[in-house]
Design a protein around this motif. Structure first.
Motif, PDB file in Angstrom:
ATOM      1  N   ILE A  72      -0.921   9.670  -8.663  1.00 26.11           N
ATOM      2  CA  ILE A  72      -0.768   9.756  -7.214  1.00 26.11           C
ATOM      3  C   ILE A  72      -0.584   8.356  -6.643  1.00 26.11           C
ATOM      4  CG2 ILE A  72      -1.810  10.500  -5.037  1.00 26.11           C
ATOM      5  CD1 ILE A  72      -3.438  12.549  -6.646  1.00 26.11           C
ATOM      6  N   ILE A  73       0.455   8.178  -5.847  1.00 26.56           N
ATOM      7  CA  ILE A  73       0.725   6.909  -5.176  1.00 26.56           C
ATOM      8  C   ILE A  73       0.012   6.900  -3.828  1.00 26.56           C
ATOM      9  CG2 ILE A  73       2.500   5.472  -4.104  1.00 26.56           C
ATOM     10  CD1 ILE A  73       4.463   6.487  -6.213  1.00 26.56           C
ATOM     11  N   VAL A  74      -0.673   5.812  -3.533  1.00 25.29           N
ATOM     12  CA  VAL A  74      -1.311   5.624  -2.222  1.00 25.29           C
ATOM     13  C   VAL A  74      -0.789   4.325  -1.630  1.00 25.29           C
ATOM     14  CG1 VAL A  74      -3.459   5.345  -0.947  1.00 25.29           C
ATOM     15  CG2 VAL A  74      -3.392   6.861  -2.938  1.00 25.29           C
ATOM     16  N   THR A  75       0.030   4.416  -0.584  1.00 28.03           N
ATOM     17  CA  THR A  75       0.496   3.197   0.071  1.00 28.03           C
ATOM     18  C   THR A  75      -0.574   2.712   1.048  1.00 28.03           C
ATOM     19  OG1 THR A  75       1.611   4.245   1.961  1.00 28.03           O
ATOM     20  CG2 THR A  75       2.863   4.064  -0.099  1.00 28.03           C
ATOM     21  N   GLY A  76      -0.576   1.411   1.311  1.00 29.12           N
ATOM     22  CA  GLY A  76      -1.645   0.852   2.130  1.00 29.12           C
ATOM     23  C   GLY A  76      -2.987   0.996   1.436  1.00 29.12           C
ATOM     24  N   GLY A  77      -2.988   0.895   0.105  1.00 31.59           N
ATOM     25  CA  GLY A  77      -4.198   1.157  -0.664  1.00 31.59           C
ATOM     26  C   GLY A  77      -5.161  -0.004  -0.763  1.00 31.59           C
ATOM     27  N   GLY A  78      -4.857  -1.113  -0.104  1.00 33.44           N
ATOM     28  CA  GLY A  78      -5.699  -2.286  -0.233  1.00 33.44           C
ATOM     29  C   GLY A  78      -6.853  -2.371   0.743  1.00 33.44           C
ATOM     30  N   SER A  79      -6.920  -1.466   1.713  1.00 33.73           N
ATOM     31  CA  SER A  79      -7.985  -1.555   2.710  1.00 33.73           C
ATOM     32  C   SER A  79      -8.127  -0.230   3.457  1.00 33.73           C
ATOM     33  CB  SER A  79      -7.702  -2.677   3.722  1.00 33.73           C
ATOM     34  OG  SER A  79      -6.493  -2.411   4.425  1.00 33.73           O
ATOM     35  N   GLY A  80      -9.209  -0.123   4.212  1.00 33.29           N
ATOM     36  CA  GLY A  80      -9.404   0.987   5.134  1.00 33.29           C
ATOM     37  C   GLY A  80      -9.316   2.367   4.513  1.00 33.29           C
ATOM     38  N   ILE A  81      -8.585   3.252   5.182  1.00 32.46           N
ATOM     39  CA  ILE A  81      -8.444   4.632   4.729  1.00 32.46           C
ATOM     40  C   ILE A  81      -7.793   4.688   3.353  1.00 32.46           C
ATOM     41  CG2 ILE A  81      -7.243   6.812   5.195  1.00 32.46           C
ATOM     42  CD1 ILE A  81      -7.642   6.180   8.206  1.00 32.46           C
ATOM     43  N   GLY A  82      -6.791   3.845   3.115  1.00 34.97           N
ATOM     44  CA  GLY A  82      -6.115   3.847   1.829  1.00 34.97           C
ATOM     45  C   GLY A  82      -7.038   3.486   0.685  1.00 34.97           C
ATOM     46  N   ARG A  83      -7.871   2.480   0.894  1.00 32.05           N
ATOM     47  CA  ARG A  83      -8.841   2.075  -0.130  1.00 32.05           C
ATOM     48  C   ARG A  83      -9.796   3.215  -0.443  1.00 32.05           C
ATOM     49  NH1 ARG A  83     -14.019  -0.757   1.303  1.00 32.05           N
ATOM     50  NH2 ARG A  83     -15.005  -1.425  -0.655  1.00 32.05           N
ATOM     51  N   CYS A  84     -10.323   3.845   0.596  1.00 32.91           N
ATOM     52  CA  CYS A  84     -11.257   4.959   0.411  1.00 32.91           C
ATOM     53  C   CYS A  84     -10.590   6.111  -0.321  1.00 32.91           C
ATOM     54  CB  CYS A  84     -11.773   5.406   1.776  1.00 32.91           C
ATOM     55  SG  CYS A  84     -12.879   6.841   1.716  1.00 32.91           S
ATOM     56  N   THR A  85      -9.388   6.478   0.096  1.00 37.28           N
ATOM     57  CA  THR A  85      -8.665   7.586  -0.522  1.00 37.28           C
ATOM     58  C   THR A  85      -8.379   7.300  -1.991  1.00 37.28           C
ATOM     59  OG1 THR A  85      -7.662   8.164   1.598  1.00 37.28           O
ATOM     60  CG2 THR A  85      -6.577   9.004  -0.379  1.00 37.28           C
ATOM     61  N   ALA A  86      -7.984   6.069  -2.285  1.00 36.34           N
ATOM     62  CA  ALA A  86      -7.722   5.696  -3.673  1.00 36.34           C
ATOM     63  C   ALA A  86      -8.970   5.882  -4.528  1.00 36.34           C
ATOM     64  CB  ALA A  86      -7.244   4.247  -3.737  1.00 36.34           C
ATOM     65  N   HIS A  87     -10.117   5.486  -4.007  1.00 39.07           N
ATOM     66  CA  HIS A  87     -11.372   5.653  -4.734  1.00 39.07           C
ATOM     67  C   HIS A  87     -11.672   7.129  -4.978  1.00 39.07           C
ATOM     68  CE1 HIS A  87     -13.616   1.898  -5.469  1.00 39.07           C
ATOM     69  NE2 HIS A  87     -12.904   1.390  -4.470  1.00 39.07           N
ATOM     70  N   GLU A  88     -11.495   7.956  -3.955  1.00 38.09           N
ATOM     71  CA  GLU A  88     -11.822   9.373  -4.135  1.00 38.09           C
ATOM     72  C   GLU A  88     -10.896  10.030  -5.154  1.00 38.09           C
ATOM     73  OE1 GLU A  88     -13.167  13.377  -1.832  1.00 38.09           O
ATOM     74  OE2 GLU A  88     -12.116  11.875  -0.633  1.00 38.09           O
ATOM     75  N   LEU A  89      -9.596   9.789  -5.028  1.00 42.63           N
ATOM     76  CA  LEU A  89      -8.644  10.403  -5.955  1.00 42.63           C
ATOM     77  C   LEU A  89      -8.886   9.930  -7.384  1.00 42.63           C
ATOM     78  CD1 LEU A  89      -5.395  10.177  -3.790  1.00 42.63           C
ATOM     79  CD2 LEU A  89      -6.839  12.189  -4.178  1.00 42.63           C
TER      80      LEU A  89
END
Length: 287
Positions: free
Chosen positions: A17-34
């Motif tokens: 799964i690709i997460v753009t804006g994954g370096g901070s905020g919502i993207g960082r959190c989402t990346a961790h959960e996935l």
């Protein structure tokens, strides 16, 4: 302590799964959960230091991720990332189009260059990633796309450029859901309200004051937590949403429903879901 997801372990095992804006905020959190649910997460962003930090966090949890520096507004850069992910992992099951940004101000003061920059970040870049992921993998194999927009149903005063772009992304989501359904691709959107994330700290003092004032019009009388947005994204990527496409899941504490001028009684009855084990409170809320 690991990520406290409400979803079952291994939900995305074997998926990329690709997460753009994954370096901070919502993207960082989402990346961790996935990642905690078994996915290999391809983190995309413009700041290599931020991406590297999140990559190290995920690796410390013995989960899988990779980092890809990219300006989502650049066709060639996006194509390079998509091809790199496919070369390394052989598939792209999901795309979280989370990267974005804006600044606060009255519409009359926006320059054309500034307006265009926000639209390219919040609309054009998302379109490019959708197009390339679809053309290079999902058209033949299916998948799920979640686009981040904003609660723009009643306009977005102070952020006219972002409101225009996010409204466009909603329409793009609805259109792609129809056009790409024969390929087995679901396309949905999440519209966050005021979420307590690092993005708060990007605003001017005037913008921060506007954010603080807006909480008075939120029926749940609080800011949202990044984990509450991640949970919505995860649902839309999951098999539980197999019959959900072309829709927008609004996560804004009921703010869109509150009529202008309606007095909301102050209360503390709404408790946030704080699933992220590595949260970072924006400095704006510490003042």
């Amino acid at each position: 302590m690991p990520y406290r997801s409400i979803y079952r372990p291994g939900l995305f095992s074997g998926q990329t799964i690709i997460v753009t804006g994954g370096g901070s905020g919502i993207g960082r959190c989402t990346a961790h959960e996935l990642a905690s649910l078994g996915a290999h997460v391809a983190l995309v962003g413009r700041d290599p230091a931020k991406l590297r930090a999140v990559l190290e966090e995920i690796a410390a949890e013995e989960c899988c991720a990779s980092a890809h520096e990219c300006d989502i507004r650049d066709d060639a850069a996006v194509i390079a990332v998509v091809e790199a992910v496919l070369a390394a992992h052989g598939r792209i099951d999901g795309l979280v189009n989370n990267a974005g940004g804006q600044y606060y101000g009255p519409m009359k003061d926006f320059s054309t260059k500034g307006f265009d920059a926000v639209v390219r970040t919040n609309l054009t870049g998302g379109f490019i990633f959708m197009r390339e992921v679809y053309a290079r993998w999902m058209e033949r194999h299916g998948g799920a796309i979640v686009n981040m927009i904003a609660a723009v149903g009643n306009g977005l005063p102070g952020y006219a450029h972002s409101g225009a772009a996010r409204s466009g992304m909603l329409n793009l989501t609805e259109t792609a859901a129809v056009e790409w359904a024969p390929s087995g691709v679901r396309v949905n959107a999440v519209a966050p309200g005021l979420i307590a994330s690092s993005g708060f700290d990007n605003y001017s003092d005037e913008g921060a004051a506007a954010i603080r004032a807006r909480i008075l019009g939120i029926p749940l009388q609080r800011y949202g937590d990044v984990a509450e947005i991640s949970a919505a994204i995860t649902y839309l990527l999951s098999p539980a949403a197999a019959y959900v496409t072309g829709t927008c899941l609004r996560v804004d504490g009921g703010a869109t429903n509150a009529p202008a001028g309606y007095r909301i009684a102050p209360h503390d009855r709404s408790k946030p879901y704080e699933g992220f084990h590595l949260p970072s409170l924006p400095a704006m809320l510490e003042k």
